[in-house]
Design a protein around this motif. Structure first.
Motif, PDB file in Angstrom:
ATOM      1  N   PHE A  22     -56.595  80.187 -36.822  1.00  0.00           N
ATOM      2  CA  PHE A  22     -57.067  78.815 -36.709  1.00  0.00           C
ATOM      3  C   PHE A  22     -58.388  78.713 -35.944  1.00  0.00           C
ATOM      4  O   PHE A  22     -59.049  77.685 -36.011  1.00  0.00           O
ATOM      5  CB  PHE A  22     -56.008  77.947 -36.010  1.00  0.00           C
ATOM      6  CG  PHE A  22     -54.912  77.492 -36.920  1.00  0.00           C
ATOM      7  CD1 PHE A  22     -54.871  76.203 -37.406  1.00  0.00           C
ATOM      8  CD2 PHE A  22     -53.919  78.370 -37.317  1.00  0.00           C
ATOM      9  CE1 PHE A  22     -53.869  75.785 -38.261  1.00  0.00           C
ATOM     10  CE2 PHE A  22     -52.906  77.966 -38.167  1.00  0.00           C
ATOM     11  CZ  PHE A  22     -52.879  76.668 -38.641  1.00  0.00           C
ATOM     12  N   VAL A  23     -58.766  79.745 -35.193  1.00  0.00           N
ATOM     13  CA  VAL A  23     -59.993  79.665 -34.410  1.00  0.00           C
ATOM     14  C   VAL A  23     -60.513  81.080 -34.180  1.00  0.00           C
ATOM     15  O   VAL A  23     -59.734  82.034 -34.096  1.00  0.00           O
ATOM     16  CB  VAL A  23     -59.737  78.950 -33.052  1.00  0.00           C
ATOM     17  CG1 VAL A  23     -58.742  79.713 -32.206  1.00  0.00           C
ATOM     18  CG2 VAL A  23     -61.037  78.716 -32.291  1.00  0.00           C
ATOM     19  N   VAL A  24     -61.838  81.225 -34.132  1.00  0.00           N
ATOM     20  CA  VAL A  24     -62.463  82.513 -33.832  1.00  0.00           C
ATOM     21  C   VAL A  24     -63.568  82.299 -32.810  1.00  0.00           C
ATOM     22  O   VAL A  24     -64.128  81.206 -32.693  1.00  0.00           O
ATOM     23  CB  VAL A  24     -63.054  83.184 -35.096  1.00  0.00           C
ATOM     24  CG1 VAL A  24     -61.979  83.477 -36.119  1.00  0.00           C
ATOM     25  CG2 VAL A  24     -64.148  82.321 -35.710  1.00  0.00           C
ATOM     26  N   GLY A  76     -57.866  83.631 -33.026  1.00  0.00           N
ATOM     27  CA  GLY A  76     -56.701  82.929 -32.493  1.00  0.00           C
ATOM     28  C   GLY A  76     -55.768  82.558 -33.621  1.00  0.00           C
ATOM     29  O   GLY A  76     -56.171  81.884 -34.577  1.00  0.00           O
ATOM     30  N   ASN A  77     -54.525  82.982 -33.520  1.00  0.00           N
ATOM     31  CA  ASN A  77     -53.566  82.836 -34.607  1.00  0.00           C
ATOM     32  C   ASN A  77     -52.424  81.901 -34.227  1.00  0.00           C
ATOM     33  O   ASN A  77     -52.194  81.616 -33.055  1.00  0.00           O
ATOM     34  CB  ASN A  77     -52.999  84.208 -34.991  1.00  0.00           C
ATOM     35  CG  ASN A  77     -54.083  85.150 -35.467  1.00  0.00           C
ATOM     36  OD1 ASN A  77     -54.935  84.773 -36.254  1.00  0.00           O
ATOM     37  ND2 ASN A  77     -54.071  86.377 -34.964  1.00  0.00           N
ATOM     38  N   ILE A 115     -60.339  82.630 -22.686  1.00  0.00           N
ATOM     39  CA  ILE A 115     -59.477  81.479 -22.408  1.00  0.00           C
ATOM     40  C   ILE A 115     -58.996  80.933 -23.743  1.00  0.00           C
ATOM     41  O   ILE A 115     -59.791  80.787 -24.686  1.00  0.00           O
ATOM     42  CB  ILE A 115     -60.221  80.374 -21.621  1.00  0.00           C
ATOM     43  CG1 ILE A 115     -60.734  80.920 -20.279  1.00  0.00           C
ATOM     44  CG2 ILE A 115     -59.313  79.185 -21.371  1.00  0.00           C
ATOM     45  CD1 ILE A 115     -62.131  81.459 -20.325  1.00  0.00           C
ATOM     46  N   THR A 116     -57.694  80.629 -23.860  1.00  0.00           N
ATOM     47  CA  THR A 116     -57.145  80.092 -25.103  1.00  0.00           C
ATOM     48  C   THR A 116     -56.448  78.764 -24.844  1.00  0.00           C
ATOM     49  O   THR A 116     -55.791  78.576 -23.824  1.00  0.00           O
ATOM     50  CB  THR A 116     -56.131  81.069 -25.740  1.00  0.00           C
ATOM     51  OG1 THR A 116     -54.981  81.193 -24.898  1.00  0.00           O
ATOM     52  CG2 THR A 116     -56.755  82.432 -25.973  1.00  0.00           C
ATOM     53  N   PHE A 164     -48.509  82.331 -29.236  1.00  0.00           N
ATOM     54  CA  PHE A 164     -48.580  80.882 -29.245  1.00  0.00           C
ATOM     55  C   PHE A 164     -49.265  80.426 -30.534  1.00  0.00           C
ATOM     56  O   PHE A 164     -49.702  81.245 -31.342  1.00  0.00           O
ATOM     57  CB  PHE A 164     -49.371  80.372 -28.034  1.00  0.00           C
ATOM     58  CG  PHE A 164     -48.808  80.810 -26.705  1.00  0.00           C
ATOM     59  CD1 PHE A 164     -47.490  80.559 -26.381  1.00  0.00           C
ATOM     60  CD2 PHE A 164     -49.599  81.483 -25.785  1.00  0.00           C
ATOM     61  CE1 PHE A 164     -46.959  80.959 -25.158  1.00  0.00           C
ATOM     62  CE2 PHE A 164     -49.091  81.888 -24.563  1.00  0.00           C
ATOM     63  CZ  PHE A 164     -47.763  81.625 -24.248  1.00  0.00           C
ATOM     64  N   ALA A 165     -49.348  79.123 -30.702  1.00  0.00           N
ATOM     65  CA  ALA A 165     -50.171  78.566 -31.770  1.00  0.00           C
ATOM     66  C   ALA A 165     -51.521  78.224 -31.147  1.00  0.00           C
ATOM     67  O   ALA A 165     -51.699  77.172 -30.542  1.00  0.00           O
ATOM     68  CB  ALA A 165     -49.509  77.330 -32.371  1.00  0.00           C
ATOM     69  N   THR A 166     -52.483  79.142 -31.266  1.00  0.00           N
ATOM     70  CA  THR A 166     -53.777  79.006 -30.596  1.00  0.00           C
ATOM     71  C   THR A 166     -54.748  78.238 -31.479  1.00  0.00           C
ATOM     72  O   THR A 166     -55.038  78.653 -32.600  1.00  0.00           O
ATOM     73  CB  THR A 166     -54.351  80.391 -30.248  1.00  0.00           C
ATOM     74  OG1 THR A 166     -53.450  81.051 -29.347  1.00  0.00           O
ATOM     75  CG2 THR A 166     -55.711  80.266 -29.589  1.00  0.00           C
ATOM     76  N   PHE A 167     -55.249  77.108 -30.960  1.00  0.00           N
ATOM     77  CA  PHE A 167     -56.166  76.261 -31.711  1.00  0.00           C
ATOM     78  C   PHE A 167     -57.564  76.216 -31.102  1.00  0.00           C
ATOM     79  O   PHE A 167     -58.473  75.660 -31.703  1.00  0.00           O
ATOM     80  CB  PHE A 167     -55.613  74.831 -31.796  1.00  0.00           C
ATOM     81  CG  PHE A 167     -54.518  74.661 -32.803  1.00  0.00           C
ATOM     82  CD1 PHE A 167     -54.789  74.212 -34.084  1.00  0.00           C
ATOM     83  CD2 PHE A 167     -53.206  74.964 -32.489  1.00  0.00           C
ATOM     84  CE1 PHE A 167     -53.779  74.062 -35.022  1.00  0.00           C
ATOM     85  CE2 PHE A 167     -52.188  74.819 -33.415  1.00  0.00           C
ATOM     86  CZ  PHE A 167     -52.478  74.363 -34.690  1.00  0.00           C
ATOM     87  N   ALA A 168     -57.750  76.764 -29.905  1.00  0.00           N
ATOM     88  CA  ALA A 168     -59.060  76.698 -29.255  1.00  0.00           C
ATOM     89  C   ALA A 168     -59.282  77.963 -28.436  1.00  0.00           C
ATOM     90  O   ALA A 168     -58.333  78.538 -27.892  1.00  0.00           O
ATOM     91  CB  ALA A 168     -59.159  75.464 -28.360  1.00  0.00           C
TER      92      ALA A 168
END
Length: 418
Positions: free
Chosen positions: A282-284, A300-301, A350-351, A331-335
């Motif tokens: 969801f984020v790189v 980030g997955n 930092i996630t 986790f569900a990493t979005f940022a």
């Protein structure tokens, strides 16, 4: 004749209410991720109540289920024992807490907070396909989608049990790799056994099969989208595709999508694979994590490990790069954002996660920057963080963190320099 009739009515008996959070395989379900879940209750002999007690409308905005038990002939009796049931898409999941889903209700009008902790049947493998041993010289195995009852995996052991012998890079690593030997033929299989032990001491075993397939009939020319006639193979347009298809199923089999890197010169439809995994990303973010002067990539997955891809310094910097897990967190990493938070000269990570704490991962300063690193809670509460910015906001020479949250206040975390 005059008659005076006095009627009296008993007040209604208040119901018994229970509510709580739902945790499956260590992950707390939210109202955004509760699709397919249903919670209901039965008598302790599994028979249904005359008036159904079920919550199939999803979790509320507090991320809790709610059940209301009428007290009386059509419902429950005071101080009785009932069973809670949790299912997803029609399949019942074993409830670990309360044990077997069994609880005892009290008096009418009572309200209880009962959190449900459940697990699913362990499954530790999927099947991978190597489409061409000449193209894919290095293969990664991965157990990052494994199910287990505990909170995390304590140990992993891989062992090859069939096929031409290969040498695994680390048979105790979640995602080891191996070089394809020259004696592997088309349509051969390499079979591996994986054993997992979680933090509760549960041991799971499964097999993982890598199949070597010919890739020559699974390519397609540029020019998508296009329309094909599937009624007969003789209608296949050779100028547009050379892919295998099934006339009976009326489908063309496409390979599983993977992360791609695209160069914005010439034909921008072309790209090269980043690593060998198909992550739920969801984020790189990109930064020089190992201090070699090249920009590395962190992905980030959702509900699987976040991965670091170290730039190999070539013209195709991430081709066949073996991903390295940032930690055991799932986790569900979005940022994501990076910066030297502890001022030790290397770049930290930092996630921001879905309904969980913001996490800080301090770079260990080696060529394997997050090996053995444990995440640190940066926030003091669970948040749905969708944006992060690392910046010295108060000009004290320490990097601070700004978090953008969905449905709640945005937050500023000032670095105290320790």
């Amino acid at each position: 004749v005059a008659m005076n009739i006095h009627a009296s009515f008993a007040p209604p008996v208040p119901p018994i209410n229970i509510s709580g959070f739902v945790v499956v395989n260590g992950y707390r379900i939210s109202w955004l991720t509760d699709d397919g879940f249903s919670i209901y209750a039965t008598h302790d002999d599994n028979t249904l109540f005359k008036t159904s007690v079920i919550d199939d409308n999803g979790l509320n905005r507090d991320n809790q289920y709610e059940l209301e038990f009428p007290v009386g002939a059509s419902g429950v009796q005071e101080n009785c024992t009932i069973l809670l049931h949790l299912s997803r898409n029609g399949q019942e999941l074993p409830i670990l807490s309360p044990s077997q889903g069994k609880i005892t209700l009290g008096k009418s009008g009572s309200c209880y907070q009962i959190n449900i902790i459940a697990g699913v049947a362990p499954s530790v493998s999927t099947h991978a396909t190597v489409k061409n041993s000449d193209t894919f010289s290095t293969i990664s195995l991965h157990a990052n989608k494994s199910y287990f009852f505990g909170d995390h995996i304590d140990s992993v052991t891989w062992e090859q049990i069939d096929g031409p012998t290969v040498s695994l890079s680390d048979n105790h690593f979640e995602s080891p790799s191996f070089d394809v030997p020259g004696n592997v033929l088309i349509d051969q299989q390499l079979k591996f056994q994986i054993s997992l032990i979680d933090d509760y001491g549960h041991n799971y075993q499964d097999t993982y099969t890598v199949s070597v397939k010919d890739n020559k009939n699974r390519s397609v020319n540029s020019g998508l989208p296009y329309v094909e006639n599937f009624s007969s193979t003789r209608y296949m347009d050779q100028s547009k595709t050379s892919m295998d298809w099934s006339v009976n199923q009326k489908e063309v089999i496409l390979s599983k999508p993977v992360i791609r890197q695209h160069f914005f010169s010439g034909d921008t439809t072309k790209g090269t694979d980043i690593g060998t995994l198909s992550d739920n990303t969801f984020v790189v973010c990109a930064a020089d994590m190992n201090g070699d002067g090249n920009k590395d990539l962190v992905v980030g997955n959702k509900l699987e490990a976040n991965y670091l891809y170290l730039n190999n310094g070539s013209a195709t910097p991430f081709k066949n790069v073996v991903p390295r897990p940032v930690s055991t967190d799932r986790f569900a990493t979005f940022a994501m954002d990076t910066g030297d938070v502890d001022s030790d000269g290397d770049i930290d990570l930092i996630t921001g996660n879905e309904y969980n704490r913001i996490r800080l991962y301090l770079n260990n300063g080696t060529s394997d920057p997050f090996n053995g690193v444990t995440g640190i809670d940066l926030s003091d509460r669970d948040e749905f963080t969708v944006a992060l910015k690392v910046i010295d906001i108060n000009n004290d020479s320490h990097l601070d963190v700004i978090a953008g949250n969905a449905g709640e206040e945005n937050r500023l975390y000032l670095n105290n320099g320790t």
